[in-house]
Design an enzyme around this catalytic site. Structure first.
Site, PDB file in Angstrom:
ATOM      1  N   GLU A   1       0.825  -1.215   0.000  1.00  0.00           N
ATOM      2  CA  GLU A   1       0.000   0.000   0.000  1.00  0.00           C
ATOM      3  C   GLU A   1       0.853   1.257   0.000  1.00  0.00           C
ATOM      4  O   GLU A   1       0.551   2.224  -0.710  1.00  0.00           O
ATOM      5  CB  GLU A   1      -0.956  -0.010   1.194  1.00  0.00           C
ATOM      6  CG  GLU A   1      -2.076  -1.033   1.052  1.00  0.00           C
ATOM      7  CD  GLU A   1      -3.026  -1.048   2.238  1.00  0.00           C
ATOM      8  OE1 GLU A   1      -2.842  -0.233   3.169  1.00  0.00           O
ATOM      9  OE2 GLU A   1      -3.954  -1.880   2.240  1.00  0.00           O
TER      10      GLU A   1
ATOM     11  N   HIS B   1     -10.406   1.463   0.202  1.00  0.00           N
ATOM     12  CA  HIS B   1     -10.842   0.586   1.297  1.00  0.00           C
ATOM     13  C   HIS B   1     -12.350   0.340   1.282  1.00  0.00           C
ATOM     14  O   HIS B   1     -12.846  -0.446   2.090  1.00  0.00           O
ATOM     15  CB  HIS B   1     -10.411   1.165   2.642  1.00  0.00           C
ATOM     16  CG  HIS B   1      -8.952   0.982   2.929  1.00  0.00           C
ATOM     17  ND1 HIS B   1      -7.976   1.738   2.335  1.00  0.00           N
ATOM     18  CD2 HIS B   1      -8.307   0.099   3.734  1.00  0.00           C
ATOM     19  CE1 HIS B   1      -6.790   1.348   2.773  1.00  0.00           C
ATOM     20  NE2 HIS B   1      -6.957   0.354   3.614  1.00  0.00           N
TER      21      HIS B   1
END
Length: 309
Positions: A159, A192
């Site tokens: 990420e 997300h």
């Protein structure tokens, strides 16, 4: 007399084209990252070891491809850089030791309250908790746990490399460093939202609860993303954001409500307050570019920006 005016028009048009290439490059990376999680069709929950292994393989592949996306952006946006793509993405040797220590120290200071809280509630006490962190057996158990590896290793590395290391260099020439720090986390936060798909597929909660949880998660992942983006812009290293990300994943959100009900409430609240105040005081000194050398991504900024110096 029309020459300067025509040159200005062409410059503005090129700037707009470059910005579109920047934004599209970031969208491409975000879609590739989230999309790679769903190329494997499975009815199993996300914490099942086989699902974790497949998804880890997918995001590691996307992370490995992210330098190629940055390289393509450099070509299409006609950006001139004096360093390698890897250095631009924060993978470099200069200032590596401070980058591994100082941002993590800063994040630990912020978590002073939760750490004191955990030590108070632990039967082992503070020293016992500290000693257990160095037990070889506990680390061996962690390394054999697929969920731990995903949360503490694979997710932070992939990420941060994609959403910080690759996206920030692409946005800085268009928006400037300060704006990029607050724009990149939006890609990170929206990414997300894929957890909504997971929860609805498994019928874990009704839609209103799912959306509420997703909204809260978007809020804190966006705030956290801005923090690690700030660290990246100040240090020019992706290692610091990775270590901070891993640490925060291990700690979770500070449980202030529990501290308010604790028998040692005054001492705990003092530690929470001191942690927040020390964090604010140390935020700029511990991320001073003096410790890390010249920050490659700052060379892409359209003008001198305070965040880089």
């Amino acid at each position: 007399m029309l020459e300067p005016e025509n040159d200005l028009i062409r410059w503005v048009e090129n700037a707009h084209i470059s910005c579109w290439v920047c934004v599209l490059g970031c969208l491409l990376l975000a879609c590739l990252y989230v999309g790679s999680l769903y190329v494997w069709r499975s009815s199993l929950p996300r914490d099942h070891p086989s699902v974790i292994k497949r998804r880890c393989a997918s995001v590691l592949l996307v992370s490995a491809l992210s330098p190629a996306v940055v390289k393509a952006w450099i070509h299409w946006a006609d950006v001139r850089v004096g360093v390698s793509v890897w250095e631009l993405m924060g993978v470099r040797l200069e200032g590596l030791a401070p980058a591994a220590i100082l941002p993590l120290l800063l994040t630990t200071v912020f978590y002073l309250g939760p750490l004191v809280h955990a030590a108070m509630d632990s039967p082992k006490g503070f020293m016992g908790e500290l000693q257990s962190a160095f037990y070889v057996e506990s680390w061996r158990l962690c390394l054999g746990d697929a969920v731990w590896l995903r949360n503490q290793v694979v997710a932070p590395v992939t990420e941060e490399l994609v959403f910080r290391g690759a996206m920030l260099p692409m946005l800085v020439p268009c928006t400037g460093p300060t704006s990029a720090i607050f724009i990149v986390p939006l890609f990170f936060g929206v990414a997300h939202f894929h957890h909504i798909i997971e929860q609805r597929r498994l019928h874990q909660d009704n839609m209103s609860i799912v959306l509420l949880v997703a909204g809260i998660q978007f809020l804190y992942t966006t705030v956290f993303g801005a923090y690690t983006s700030f660290i990246f812009m100040r240090t020019g290293h992706v290692l610091g954001p990775i270590l901070c990300h891993s640490f925060c994943n291990s700690q979770g959100l500070p449980d202030v409500s529990s501290a308010l009900r604790h028998p040692q409430q005054p001492a705990l609240l003092f530690s929470y307050l001191m942690g927040a105040l020390l964090f604010l005081v140390l935020l700029f000194p511990l991320t001073d570019p003096f410790f890390y050398g010249a920050v490659p991504v700052c060379s892409l900024a359209p003008a001198t920006q305070p965040v880089c110096y």
